[in-house]
Design a protein around this motif. Structure first.
Motif, PDB file in Angstrom:
ATOM      1  N   ARG A  21     -14.178  13.278 -19.734  1.00 54.56           N
ATOM      2  CA  ARG A  21     -14.118  12.072 -18.904  1.00 54.56           C
ATOM      3  C   ARG A  21     -12.718  11.793 -18.382  1.00 54.56           C
ATOM      4  O   ARG A  21     -12.546  11.339 -17.254  1.00 54.56           O
ATOM      5  CB  ARG A  21     -14.624  10.872 -19.714  1.00 54.56           C
ATOM      6  N   TYR A  22     -11.723  12.080 -19.223  1.00 55.15           N
ATOM      7  CA  TYR A  22     -10.356  11.719 -18.849  1.00 55.15           C
ATOM      8  C   TYR A  22      -9.454  12.939 -18.675  1.00 55.15           C
ATOM      9  O   TYR A  22      -8.235  12.833 -18.845  1.00 55.15           O
ATOM     10  CB  TYR A  22      -9.751  10.799 -19.920  1.00 55.15           C
ATOM     11  N   ASP A  23     -10.039  14.082 -18.332  1.00 55.58           N
ATOM     12  CA  ASP A  23      -9.232  15.293 -18.258  1.00 55.58           C
ATOM     13  C   ASP A  23      -8.165  15.213 -17.172  1.00 55.58           C
ATOM     14  O   ASP A  23      -7.042  15.696 -17.352  1.00 55.58           O
ATOM     15  CB  ASP A  23     -10.128  16.515 -18.039  1.00 55.58           C
ATOM     16  N   ARG A  24      -8.478  14.593 -16.035  1.00 57.36           N
ATOM     17  CA  ARG A  24      -7.491  14.479 -14.958  1.00 57.36           C
ATOM     18  C   ARG A  24      -6.295  13.639 -15.389  1.00 57.36           C
ATOM     19  O   ARG A  24      -5.145  13.965 -15.092  1.00 57.36           O
ATOM     20  CB  ARG A  24      -8.125  13.877 -13.706  1.00 57.36           C
ATOM     21  N   ILE A  25      -6.579  12.540 -16.089  1.00 55.99           N
ATOM     22  CA  ILE A  25      -5.502  11.670 -16.557  1.00 55.99           C
ATOM     23  C   ILE A  25      -4.654  12.387 -17.603  1.00 55.99           C
ATOM     24  O   ILE A  25      -3.413  12.335 -17.567  1.00 55.99           O
ATOM     25  CB  ILE A  25      -6.078  10.359 -17.129  1.00 55.99           C
ATOM     26  N   TYR A  27      -4.322  15.719 -18.209  1.00 52.77           N
ATOM     27  CA  TYR A  27      -3.554  16.823 -17.641  1.00 52.77           C
ATOM     28  C   TYR A  27      -2.441  16.311 -16.730  1.00 52.77           C
ATOM     29  O   TYR A  27      -1.342  16.872 -16.689  1.00 52.77           O
ATOM     30  CB  TYR A  27      -4.471  17.766 -16.869  1.00 52.77           C
ATOM     31  N   GLY A  28      -2.737  15.231 -16.004  1.00 60.11           N
ATOM     32  CA  GLY A  28      -1.703  14.650 -15.145  1.00 60.11           C
ATOM     33  C   GLY A  28      -0.535  14.117 -15.945  1.00 60.11           C
ATOM     34  O   GLY A  28       0.627  14.303 -15.570  1.00 60.11           O
ATOM     35  N   THR A 257      -7.769   5.732  -0.188  1.00 61.50           N
ATOM     36  CA  THR A 257      -8.895   6.300  -0.931  1.00 61.50           C
ATOM     37  C   THR A 257      -9.973   5.249  -1.168  1.00 61.50           C
ATOM     38  O   THR A 257     -11.173   5.520  -1.016  1.00 61.50           O
ATOM     39  CB  THR A 257      -8.410   6.867  -2.274  1.00 61.50           C
TER      40      THR A 257
END
Length: 273
Positions: A21-25, A27-28, A257
């Motif tokens: 669910r929070y992979d983008r956050i 990794y970012g 966006t």
């Protein structure tokens, strides 16, 4: 050896729900932390002199101090006003002319060589032209922003309107729809998703062009702040100004966006299961 029933029906292990669910956050955040550590190490290790590159902590301290004492915060509003005015003018003109040219096939053919020339023309090459015609005041700065923002919007609008599926237009005509109804209820909604990439690119171009325009001359603005700090070898302040531009860019991108998400909700309703 025979395979047991349990081995056949046992599903693979599901990935961690939190990471999924929070992979983008995550990794970012890791990427940002690695960048900051590398930045600090380059300066602290003596690979680059702090005369040319300040550390992250010094940059952030200069950013906070500039906002607190007003030396940086007072430069933000004039720049935002110029960028916003230029962007709005380009938005209205770009979409209006783009729809007109995209709706008439002969106009597309006439405009094609002009688009090919001006869309690839460097803005920096035109700075002296704007200064000659409009001076170094507010008019030239806003005009430069308008120029930088207009072309992405205009080109995308032309392509979006001209690329509307003919089957949609023919279906509307078959059902007895008039020109105004087809334009407002078929052409525009179908074109908006393809126009928005140009709008987002124009929003980013607004501040890029503005900094170049402010370097030409003026009393207030983030570009002027950065240039003055560089001339005085105030390296942390210079990078604090650059940090400010980056943060404004992130905010503008978030707004664009959200607007795109809202205006293209109908499309998600058609494509999502």
């Amino acid at each position: 050896m025979a395979t047991t029933t349990e081995e056949i029906i046992t599903p693979p292990k599901a990935p961690n729900a939190f990471l999924a669910r929070y992979d983008r956050i995550i990794y970012g955040a890791v990427g940002l932390a690695a960048f900051l550590i590398l930045w600090w190490w380059v300066v602290a290790g003596g690979f680059v002199s702090d005369l040319y590159l300040s550390t992250p902590q010094d940059t952030f301290a200069a950013f906070v101090d500039g906002l607190a004492d007003g030396t940086l915060s007072s430069e933000i509003l004039p720049s935002v006003q110029r960028a916003l005015l230029g962007f709005v003018i380009a938005l209205v003109a770009g979409i209006g002319l783009g729809i007109l040219v995209g709706s008439v096939r002969i106009f597309q053919k006439l405009a094609e060589p002009i688009l090919l020339f001006f869309r690839n023309l460097s803005l920096l090459a035109l700075l002296p032209v704007f200064v000659v015609f409009l001076g170094i005041g507010e008019e030239s700065k806003v005009a430069i922003v308008v120029w930088a923002c207009f072309w992405p919007i205009f080109v995308n609008a032309v392509g979006a309107v001209g690329g509307v599926e003919r089957i949609l237009l023919n279906a509307a005509r078959t059902l007895g729809a008039g020109r105004v109804y087809i334009f407002t209820r078929v052409v525009l909604p179908a074109a908006i998703p393809a126009i928005f990439p140009g709008i987002r690119l124009a929003a980013a171009n607004a501040f890029t062009a503005l900094v170049a325009a402010e370097l030409v001359g003026g009393a207030q603005g983030i570009g002027i702040y950065i240039n003055n700090a560089a001339l005085r070898y105030q390296t942390p302040q210079m990078y604090a100004g650059i940090l400010t531009l980056g943060l404004i860019g992130i905010l503008v991108n978030a707004v664009m966006t959200a607007a795109e998400w809202r205006l293209t909700a109908w499309q998600r309703g058609l494509t999502n299961k």
